[in-house]
Scaffold this active site. Structure first.
Site, PDB file in Angstrom:
ATOM      1  N   THR A  20      -6.943   3.533   2.513  1.00 45.60           N
ATOM      2  CA  THR A  20      -5.537   3.853   2.679  1.00 45.60           C
ATOM      3  C   THR A  20      -4.943   4.117   1.114  1.00 45.60           C
ATOM      4  O   THR A  20      -4.634   2.845   0.472  1.00 45.60           O
ATOM      5  CB  THR A  20      -4.813   2.980   3.423  1.00 45.60           C
ATOM      6  OG1 THR A  20      -5.391   2.911   4.870  1.00 45.60           O
ATOM      7  CG2 THR A  20      -3.180   3.452   3.584  1.00 45.60           C
TER       8      THR A  20
ATOM      9  N   LYS B 161      -1.186   8.897   7.147  1.00 47.14           N
ATOM     10  CA  LYS B 161      -1.534   7.398   7.608  1.00 47.14           C
ATOM     11  C   LYS B 161      -0.423   6.769   7.118  1.00 47.14           C
ATOM     12  O   LYS B 161       0.056   5.475   7.772  1.00 47.14           O
ATOM     13  CB  LYS B 161      -2.732   7.129   6.555  1.00 47.14           C
ATOM     14  CG  LYS B 161      -3.131   5.597   6.468  1.00 47.14           C
ATOM     15  CD  LYS B 161      -3.450   5.009   7.702  1.00 47.14           C
ATOM     16  CE  LYS B 161      -3.753   3.583   7.562  1.00 47.14           C
ATOM     17  NZ  LYS B 161      -3.599   2.799   8.844  1.00 47.14           N
TER      18      LYS B 161
ATOM     19  N   LYS C 139       1.280  -3.144   1.182  1.00 49.99           N
ATOM     20  CA  LYS C 139       0.644  -2.024   0.401  1.00 49.99           C
ATOM     21  C   LYS C 139       1.313  -0.736   0.712  1.00 49.99           C
ATOM     22  O   LYS C 139       1.673   0.146   0.386  1.00 49.99           O
ATOM     23  CB  LYS C 139      -0.588  -2.253  -0.038  1.00 49.99           C
ATOM     24  CG  LYS C 139      -1.285  -0.964  -0.986  1.00 49.99           C
ATOM     25  CD  LYS C 139      -2.313  -0.298   0.137  1.00 49.99           C
ATOM     26  CE  LYS C 139      -3.247  -0.792   0.874  1.00 49.99           C
ATOM     27  NZ  LYS C 139      -4.086   0.082   1.711  1.00 49.99           N
TER      28      LYS C 139
HETATM   29  P1  NAP Z   1     -10.641  -5.768   2.664  1.00 51.74           P
HETATM   30  O1  NAP Z   1     -11.596  -6.627   3.811  1.00 51.74           O
HETATM   31  O2  NAP Z   1      -9.598  -6.476   1.832  1.00 51.74           O
HETATM   32  O3  NAP Z   1     -11.768  -5.196   1.866  1.00 51.74           O
HETATM   33  C1  NAP Z   1     -11.473  -4.456   0.873  1.00 51.74           C
HETATM   34  C2  NAP Z   1     -12.578  -3.949   0.016  1.00 51.74           C
HETATM   35  O4  NAP Z   1     -12.259  -3.489  -1.397  1.00 51.74           O
HETATM   36  C3  NAP Z   1     -13.650  -4.937  -0.484  1.00 51.74           C
HETATM   37  O5  NAP Z   1     -14.900  -4.298  -0.383  1.00 51.74           O
HETATM   38  C4  NAP Z   1     -13.296  -5.304  -1.693  1.00 51.74           C
HETATM   39  O6  NAP Z   1     -14.454  -5.960  -2.633  1.00 51.74           O
HETATM   40  C5  NAP Z   1     -12.861  -4.034  -2.326  1.00 51.74           C
HETATM   41  N1  NAP Z   1     -12.400  -4.188  -3.543  1.00 51.74           N
HETATM   42  C6  NAP Z   1     -10.764  -4.680  -3.986  1.00 51.74           C
HETATM   43  N2  NAP Z   1     -10.516  -4.502  -5.007  1.00 51.74           N
HETATM   44  C7  NAP Z   1     -11.695  -4.075  -5.841  1.00 51.74           C
HETATM   45  C8  NAP Z   1     -11.771  -3.684  -7.095  1.00 51.74           C
HETATM   46  N3  NAP Z   1     -11.239  -3.939  -8.038  1.00 51.74           N
HETATM   47  N4  NAP Z   1     -13.088  -3.187  -7.389  1.00 51.74           N
HETATM   48  C9  NAP Z   1     -14.145  -2.816  -6.611  1.00 51.74           C
HETATM   49  N5  NAP Z   1     -14.033  -3.269  -5.252  1.00 51.74           N
HETATM   50  C10 NAP Z   1     -12.741  -3.811  -4.819  1.00 51.74           C
HETATM   51  O7  NAP Z   1      -9.890  -4.638   3.316  1.00 51.74           O
HETATM   52  P2  NAP Z   1     -10.001  -3.868   4.844  1.00 51.74           P
HETATM   53  O8  NAP Z   1      -9.325  -4.647   5.747  1.00 51.74           O
HETATM   54  O9  NAP Z   1     -11.619  -3.659   5.067  1.00 51.74           O
HETATM   55  O10 NAP Z   1      -9.346  -2.495   4.431  1.00 51.74           O
HETATM   56  C11 NAP Z   1      -9.934  -1.286   3.346  1.00 51.74           C
HETATM   57  C12 NAP Z   1      -8.806  -0.434   3.444  1.00 51.74           C
HETATM   58  O11 NAP Z   1      -8.630   0.071   5.073  1.00 51.74           O
HETATM   59  C13 NAP Z   1      -7.576  -0.786   2.956  1.00 51.74           C
HETATM   60  O12 NAP Z   1      -7.193   0.580   2.228  1.00 51.74           O
HETATM   61  C14 NAP Z   1      -6.706  -0.847   4.388  1.00 51.74           C
HETATM   62  O13 NAP Z   1      -5.201  -0.614   3.965  1.00 51.74           O
HETATM   63  C15 NAP Z   1      -7.382   0.031   5.303  1.00 51.74           C
HETATM   64  N6  NAP Z   1      -7.134  -0.222   6.685  1.00 51.74           N
HETATM   65  C16 NAP Z   1      -7.570  -1.362   6.969  1.00 51.74           C
HETATM   66  C17 NAP Z   1      -7.508  -1.689   8.488  1.00 51.74           C
HETATM   67  C18 NAP Z   1      -7.645  -3.319   8.941  1.00 51.74           C
HETATM   68  O14 NAP Z   1      -6.975  -3.318  10.009  1.00 51.74           O
HETATM   69  N7  NAP Z   1      -8.399  -4.114   8.171  1.00 51.74           N
HETATM   70  C19 NAP Z   1      -7.007  -0.694   9.375  1.00 51.74           C
HETATM   71  C20 NAP Z   1      -7.090   0.622   8.865  1.00 51.74           C
HETATM   72  C21 NAP Z   1      -6.998   0.758   7.278  1.00 51.74           C
HETATM   73  P3  NAP Z   1     -14.743  -7.416  -2.654  1.00 51.74           P
HETATM   74  O15 NAP Z   1     -15.351  -7.776  -1.077  1.00 51.74           O
HETATM   75  O16 NAP Z   1     -15.452  -7.743  -3.628  1.00 51.74           O
HETATM   76  O17 NAP Z   1     -13.449  -8.225  -2.625  1.00 51.74           O
END
Ligand code: NAP
Length: 286
Positions: free
Chosen positions: A95, A170, A239
């Site tokens: 996102t 989104k 965010k």
């Molecule tokens: P998350 O668990 O926090 O995972 C984030 C990912 O980004 C991890 O692989 C993290 O790596 C990586 N990352 C963060 N900063 C980085 C950097 N500077 N360089 C390289 N890698 C980096 O998040 P998530 O919940 O899976 O969400 C991922 C995306 O989907 C977001 O944009 C979120 O808004 C969206 N989303 C989430 C949900 C939900 O319910 N969770 C639903 C719909 C959409 P590390 O493992 O090394 O930290």
């Protein structure tokens, strides 16, 4: 088809696992290497960089935390762009704001490759169950090419036209979610503060026009006011609110309620709740 997946957080790890289960040849990379292990054990190849993922893949998917994280894996010597072959595809499912997607499209096109933005609605469980809603926009050829893979991650898939439309869709979706969650939190707080039975309050909500899956999913957690096990990190919701407000500013659309909801989420972040589920914003209210 050889597929790459970068960003194995809550969402990415479950989505990549579904691609592997479906029989795609999968190469993965994550900044923290430990999160690659379950997928490696299930048969995925581990790459040493996002660039190496792109070199090994016809289509690369990414699921990154923020616009900054999406740019971090895209750019530089070890980034996706450096390894993307002409004719290959890059699908960013993070996102982000429309400008980040448009910049990705521009850079990917310079490499002679195709770009699609494809953010998702649905959280940890729909990611595990492959029932996400996927909003895709960008190169139609890549949409068609990546559809068989996206169908293993989502149940409802939209094609929305030009790059940027999916990011905007989104963000509009998520501002509704943030507002609804805040309203639910205030309702529970008022019910509790007025000596009402909170379980009955949730039942009343669920029996009429306000019944919805999110209230059923988060209502009891908010009512208990104890632990908030993370499906959607609160920091990511803030965010999304920030990006939605920025978009609103750019198009001259006032968002009265969302501006206040964003302040609540900022307060929750300041209280150290960023890694908790976004339902923990109720802590600021109650
Ligand atoms: P998350 O668990 O926090 O995972 C984030 C990912 O980004 C991890 O692989 C993290 O790596 C990586 N990352 C963060 N900063 C980085 C950097 N500077 N360089 C390289 N890698 C980096 O998040 P998530 O919940 O899976 O969400 C991922 C995306 O989907 C977001 O944009 C979120 O808004 C969206 N989303 C989430 C949900 C939900 O319910 N969770 C639903 C719909 C959409 P590390 O493992 O090394 O930290």
């Amino acid at each position: 088809m050889s597929i790459g997946f970068i960003g194995l957080g809550i969402m990415g790890s479950a989505m990549a696992a579904n691609l592997l289960k479906a029989g795609f040849k999968l190469t993965v990379w994550n900044r923290s290497e430990d999160k690659c292990r379950p997928l490696a054990a299930a048969g995925a190849d581990l790459a040493r960089s996002p660039r190496a993922v792109a070199e090994a893949s016809e289509i690369v998917f990414a699921m990154m935390a923020t616009p900054e994280a999406a740019a971090a894996v895209r750019d530089g010597d070890s980034g996706i762009l450096a390894g993307l072959r002409p004719g290959a595809g890059y699908v960013d499912m993070s996102t982000v704001d429309a400008e980040t997607s448009q910049e990705s499209a521009r850079l990917v096109h310079q490499r002679g490759a195709l770009f699609l933005e494809a953010p998702v609605a649905g959280s940890r469980k729909p990611a595990e169950d492959a029932t996400l809603t996927i909003m895709a926009a960008g190169d139609r050829d890549l949409y068609d090419l990546s559809l068989p893979a996206m169908e293993k991650m989502g149940k409802k898939i939209f094609y929305l036209g030009n790059t940027g439309n999916a990011a905007r869709m989104k963000l509009a979706n998520n501002l509704v979610m943030g507002g609804m969650l805040t309203a639910l939190s205030e309702g529970v707080a008022l019910a509790a503060g007025s000596d009402l039975d909170i379980a009955q309050f949730l039942e009343v909500l669920d029996s009429g026009a306000l019944s919805n899956p999110m209230f059923r999913l988060k209502g009891e957690m908010i009512a208990r006011n104890g632990e908030f096990p993370t499906a959607f990190p609160l920091k990511h919701m803030q965010k999304d609110l920030r990006l939605a407000l920025r978009l609103a500013e750019a198009v001259g659309q006032p968002l009265f309620a969302t501006a206040i909801v964003n302040e609540l989420f900022k307060k929750a972040l300041a209280q150290g709740l960023g890694d908790a589920d976004f339902a923990a914003v109720s802590r600021v209210i109650r």
